[in-house]
Design a protein around this motif. Sequence first.
Motif, PDB file in Angstrom:
ATOM      1  N   THR A   4       0.844  -1.196   0.000  1.00 55.89           N
ATOM      2  CA  THR A   4       0.000   0.000   0.000  1.00 55.89           C
ATOM      3  C   THR A   4       0.878   1.244   0.000  1.00 55.89           C
ATOM      4  OG1 THR A   4      -1.670  -1.191   1.291  1.00 55.89           O
ATOM      5  CG2 THR A   4      -1.864   1.215   1.189  1.00 55.89           C
ATOM      6  N   PRO A   5       0.798   2.117  -1.029  1.00 50.25           N
ATOM      7  CA  PRO A   5       0.055   1.896  -2.279  1.00 50.25           C
ATOM      8  C   PRO A   5       0.682   0.769  -3.084  1.00 50.25           C
ATOM      9  CG  PRO A   5       1.420   3.846  -2.454  1.00 50.25           C
ATOM     10  CD  PRO A   5       1.511   3.417  -1.019  1.00 50.25           C
ATOM     11  N   VAL A   6      -0.049   0.286  -4.093  1.00 51.15           N
ATOM     12  CA  VAL A   6       0.383  -0.896  -4.831  1.00 51.15           C
ATOM     13  C   VAL A   6       1.657  -0.615  -5.629  1.00 51.15           C
ATOM     14  CG1 VAL A   6      -1.955  -1.785  -5.043  1.00 51.15           C
ATOM     15  CG2 VAL A   6      -1.037  -0.309  -6.840  1.00 51.15           C
ATOM     16  N   ILE A   7       2.434  -1.678  -5.828  1.00 52.98           N
ATOM     17  CA  ILE A   7       3.569  -1.605  -6.755  1.00 52.98           C
ATOM     18  C   ILE A   7       3.002  -1.590  -8.174  1.00 52.98           C
ATOM     19  CG2 ILE A   7       5.653  -2.770  -7.583  1.00 52.98           C
ATOM     20  CD1 ILE A   7       5.892  -4.063  -4.838  1.00 52.98           C
ATOM     21  N   SER A   8       3.541  -0.763  -9.016  1.00 56.20           N
ATOM     22  CA  SER A   8       3.070  -0.672 -10.401  1.00 56.20           C
ATOM     23  C   SER A   8       3.062  -2.050 -11.052  1.00 56.20           C
ATOM     24  CB  SER A   8       3.967   0.270 -11.203  1.00 56.20           C
ATOM     25  OG  SER A   8       3.728   0.137 -12.590  1.00 56.20           O
ATOM     26  N   SER A   9       1.946  -2.388 -11.723  1.00 52.36           N
ATOM     27  CA  SER A   9       1.869  -3.680 -12.406  1.00 52.36           C
ATOM     28  C   SER A   9       2.957  -3.806 -13.470  1.00 52.36           C
ATOM     29  CB  SER A   9       0.488  -3.871 -13.032  1.00 52.36           C
ATOM     30  OG  SER A   9       0.212  -2.852 -13.975  1.00 52.36           O
ATOM     31  N   GLY A  10       3.380  -2.674 -14.050  1.00 52.53           N
ATOM     32  CA  GLY A  10       4.462  -2.697 -15.027  1.00 52.53           C
ATOM     33  C   GLY A  10       5.753  -3.222 -14.426  1.00 52.53           C
ATOM     34  N   VAL A  11       6.014  -2.845 -13.183  1.00 51.48           N
ATOM     35  CA  VAL A  11       7.214  -3.340 -12.488  1.00 51.48           C
ATOM     36  C   VAL A  11       7.105  -4.847 -12.279  1.00 51.48           C
ATOM     37  CG1 VAL A  11       8.512  -3.263 -10.335  1.00 51.48           C
ATOM     38  CG2 VAL A  11       7.671  -1.132 -11.357  1.00 51.48           C
TER      39      VAL A  11
ATOM     40  N   LYS B 153       7.465  -7.069 -15.463  1.00 52.55           N
ATOM     41  CA  LYS B 153       8.876  -7.262 -15.825  1.00 52.55           C
ATOM     42  C   LYS B 153       9.587  -8.193 -14.844  1.00 52.55           C
ATOM     43  CE  LYS B 153       9.736  -4.511 -19.439  1.00 52.55           C
ATOM     44  NZ  LYS B 153      10.365  -4.985 -20.687  1.00 52.55           N
TER      45      LYS B 153
ATOM     46  N   ARG C 210       0.053  -9.097 -17.661  1.00 52.42           N
ATOM     47  CA  ARG C 210      -0.503  -8.067 -16.779  1.00 52.42           C
ATOM     48  C   ARG C 210      -1.810  -8.524 -16.115  1.00 52.42           C
ATOM     49  NH1 ARG C 210       0.867  -2.743 -16.498  1.00 52.42           N
ATOM     50  NH2 ARG C 210       2.057  -2.996 -18.435  1.00 52.42           N
TER      51      ARG C 210
ATOM     52  N   ASN D  84      -2.543  -8.412 -12.168  1.00 54.79           N
ATOM     53  CA  ASN D  84      -3.728  -7.741 -11.622  1.00 54.79           C
ATOM     54  C   ASN D  84      -4.545  -8.693 -10.760  1.00 54.79           C
ATOM     55  OD1 ASN D  84      -3.000  -5.398 -12.916  1.00 54.79           O
ATOM     56  ND2 ASN D  84      -4.353  -5.721 -14.671  1.00 54.79           N
TER      57      ASN D  84
ATOM     58  N   GLN E  18      -2.703  -9.194  -7.435  1.00 54.05           N
ATOM     59  CA  GLN E  18      -2.874  -8.015  -6.588  1.00 54.05           C
ATOM     60  C   GLN E  18      -4.270  -7.972  -5.976  1.00 54.05           C
ATOM     61  OE1 GLN E  18      -1.494  -4.912  -9.347  1.00 54.05           O
ATOM     62  NE2 GLN E  18       0.300  -4.640  -8.048  1.00 54.05           N
TER      63      GLN E  18
END
Length: 216
Positions: free
Chosen positions: A190-197, A200, A206, A210, A213
Amino acid sequence: MAIINLSLLLPILLLALSLSVVFAVDPSTLQDFCVTAPISQGTSICKDPKLVEANDFFFSGLHLAGNTSNPVGSKVTPVFASQLPGLNTLGISLARIDIAPWGVNPPHLHPRATEILTVLEGTLEVGFITSNPENRHFTKNLQKGDVFVFPIGLIHYQRNIGYDNVVAIAALSSQNPGVITIGNAVFGATPVISSGVLVKAFQLDRTVINYLQSKF
């Protein structure tokens, strides 16, 4: 060229080594005990010794089975300094671990403590993973009375591989060992780690990231 005086260098190196050892463990005390409330990693003001009582060194409840009716099928009952104020500055703690048949205590680590685990009931698979780049996996099946140690800061887990409940006691080398559960930390931050990170990092689609998460 400057000439290094070895007679001066050696004491400096020994001092540096001693300081690194000192700071690698919980803070020590210059008195018999330092009962505090609330606990803040050994930095709280000590309770007046004249007001300390036996209950400050007492905890009751480890005879009670933990509730394992959850998605992972396990429950950890900690006895850290936050539950037992008399542990403050003593550098030790323990926990009861209950695991239902085929349940797990998910991969996690203790940033401030080595853990030694004793199986009281049941059959338990345990394991830990060494640091990069080897990432070597040590695993062992344990029976009642067996003991296994998890080095400080390494990811480890336990899984009940029998048809009876597992009960184990873990002793830890810190009054406040901390716990980082890998799945919760990575996918439930919290807040979430970017799904882009995470796409990779884990080489996953993705939509899978998601989904993970959303589960945490």
